[in-house]
Design a protein around this motif. Sequence first.
Motif, PDB file in Angstrom:
ATOM      1  N   GLY A 277       0.813  -1.208   0.000  1.00  0.00           N
ATOM      2  CA  GLY A 277       0.000   0.000   0.000  1.00  0.00           C
ATOM      3  C   GLY A 277       0.848   1.260   0.000  1.00  0.00           C
ATOM      4  O   GLY A 277       0.549   2.226  -0.718  1.00  0.00           O
ATOM      5  N   PHE A 278       1.916   1.258   0.778  1.00  0.00           N
ATOM      6  CA  PHE A 278       2.806   2.419   0.804  1.00  0.00           C
ATOM      7  C   PHE A 278       3.557   2.562  -0.516  1.00  0.00           C
ATOM      8  O   PHE A 278       3.807   3.680  -0.982  1.00  0.00           O
ATOM      9  CB  PHE A 278       3.807   2.297   1.961  1.00  0.00           C
ATOM     10  CG  PHE A 278       3.282   2.812   3.269  1.00  0.00           C
ATOM     11  CD1 PHE A 278       3.166   4.170   3.497  1.00  0.00           C
ATOM     12  CD2 PHE A 278       2.905   1.943   4.271  1.00  0.00           C
ATOM     13  CE1 PHE A 278       2.683   4.663   4.695  1.00  0.00           C
ATOM     14  CE2 PHE A 278       2.414   2.406   5.485  1.00  0.00           C
ATOM     15  CZ  PHE A 278       2.303   3.782   5.701  1.00  0.00           C
ATOM     16  N   ALA A 279       3.905   1.418  -1.128  1.00  0.00           N
ATOM     17  CA  ALA A 279       4.632   1.471  -2.403  1.00  0.00           C
ATOM     18  C   ALA A 279       3.803   2.169  -3.468  1.00  0.00           C
ATOM     19  O   ALA A 279       4.336   2.905  -4.308  1.00  0.00           O
ATOM     20  CB  ALA A 279       5.004   0.056  -2.844  1.00  0.00           C
ATOM     21  N   ARG A 280       2.479   1.966  -3.462  1.00  0.00           N
ATOM     22  CA  ARG A 280       1.608   2.628  -4.438  1.00  0.00           C
ATOM     23  C   ARG A 280       1.592   4.137  -4.235  1.00  0.00           C
ATOM     24  O   ARG A 280       1.220   4.888  -5.135  1.00  0.00           O
ATOM     25  CB  ARG A 280       0.190   2.064  -4.325  1.00  0.00           C
ATOM     26  CG  ARG A 280       0.051   0.633  -4.870  1.00  0.00           C
ATOM     27  CD  ARG A 280      -1.408   0.233  -5.024  1.00  0.00           C
ATOM     28  NE  ARG A 280      -2.079   0.099  -3.735  1.00  0.00           N
ATOM     29  CZ  ARG A 280      -2.121  -1.034  -3.035  1.00  0.00           C
ATOM     30  NH1 ARG A 280      -1.527  -2.129  -3.507  1.00  0.00           N
ATOM     31  NH2 ARG A 280      -2.755  -1.087  -1.881  1.00  0.00           N
ATOM     32  N   ARG A 281       2.019   4.559  -3.034  1.00  0.00           N
ATOM     33  CA  ARG A 281       2.069   6.006  -2.739  1.00  0.00           C
ATOM     34  C   ARG A 281       3.493   6.537  -2.858  1.00  0.00           C
ATOM     35  O   ARG A 281       3.778   7.668  -2.470  1.00  0.00           O
ATOM     36  CB  ARG A 281       1.531   6.250  -1.335  1.00  0.00           C
ATOM     37  CG  ARG A 281       0.069   5.826  -1.197  1.00  0.00           C
ATOM     38  CD  ARG A 281      -0.323   5.607   0.256  1.00  0.00           C
ATOM     39  NE  ARG A 281      -0.238   6.824   1.035  1.00  0.00           N
ATOM     40  CZ  ARG A 281      -0.421   6.864   2.361  1.00  0.00           C
ATOM     41  NH1 ARG A 281      -0.713   5.754   3.019  1.00  0.00           N
ATOM     42  NH2 ARG A 281      -0.334   8.004   3.011  1.00  0.00           N
ATOM     43  N   GLY A 282       4.401   5.677  -3.368  1.00  0.00           N
ATOM     44  CA  GLY A 282       5.771   6.118  -3.589  1.00  0.00           C
ATOM     45  C   GLY A 282       6.706   5.916  -2.412  1.00  0.00           C
ATOM     46  O   GLY A 282       7.842   6.406  -2.437  1.00  0.00           O
ATOM     47  N   VAL A 283       6.255   5.202  -1.376  1.00  0.00           N
ATOM     48  CA  VAL A 283       7.090   4.946  -0.199  1.00  0.00           C
ATOM     49  C   VAL A 283       7.589   3.501  -0.275  1.00  0.00           C
ATOM     50  O   VAL A 283       6.800   2.566  -0.191  1.00  0.00           O
ATOM     51  CB  VAL A 283       6.307   5.155   1.116  1.00  0.00           C
ATOM     52  CG1 VAL A 283       7.204   4.872   2.320  1.00  0.00           C
ATOM     53  CG2 VAL A 283       5.756   6.579   1.177  1.00  0.00           C
TER      54      VAL A 283
END
Length: 206
Positions: free
Chosen positions: A187-193
């Motif tokens: 989920g964070f990866a989809r936000r660039g994290v």
Amino acid sequence: LSRGAKRVIALSRRGAPTSHRTNLGRSSGGVSPAFVPDAATESPTTYRRTIGRGEILHRAVDVCDSAQVERVVEEFAADLRGVLHAAGVLMDKPLAQVTSETLRASLRPKLIGAETLIRAVQGVALDRFVVVSSAVTLLGNAGQFAYQAANGSLDGFADHWRRRGCPVFVMGFGPWTVGMASVHAAGFARRGVVAASPARALAALD
């Protein structure tokens, strides 16, 4: 240990993971095969692992129990130089389902645990007292209102004790590739994290 510590004392409610324990009391090549019962204390809740000239002592302790924490601090105060508080619990729920019990369960290991620890080490000459927080405090995350509140409370905790002269630091980590928060890595990866590996995250403590 790789950074110069002679002993690391790991405290958790459950103690050393069963999968990491062995009843063998001898080490091989300076490294014990796993955590072995600690003959020095003869405590059924204490396990020890030797690595070269250093050791990791793993003991079952509730960090929110002041009596248990004070006993550990008293035992090791002479050599204690730093504290890393990384306790936490995830209780993800939509905001409408968050109750006072949910908040208490989230706050207990984070804030109450930190407060119990820092009160126990008053009078000990520490180099640093580090509390592990989360990037969710700033970024937010669906279903993590209680977790966000618990981590956010650590900023106020640190400010309060720094004003009293304590070397308190807050580390706000994002998701790791392993551990409790790894379930939110996608989920964070989809936000660039991007999730950090343990090695990269621990390097931030230097």
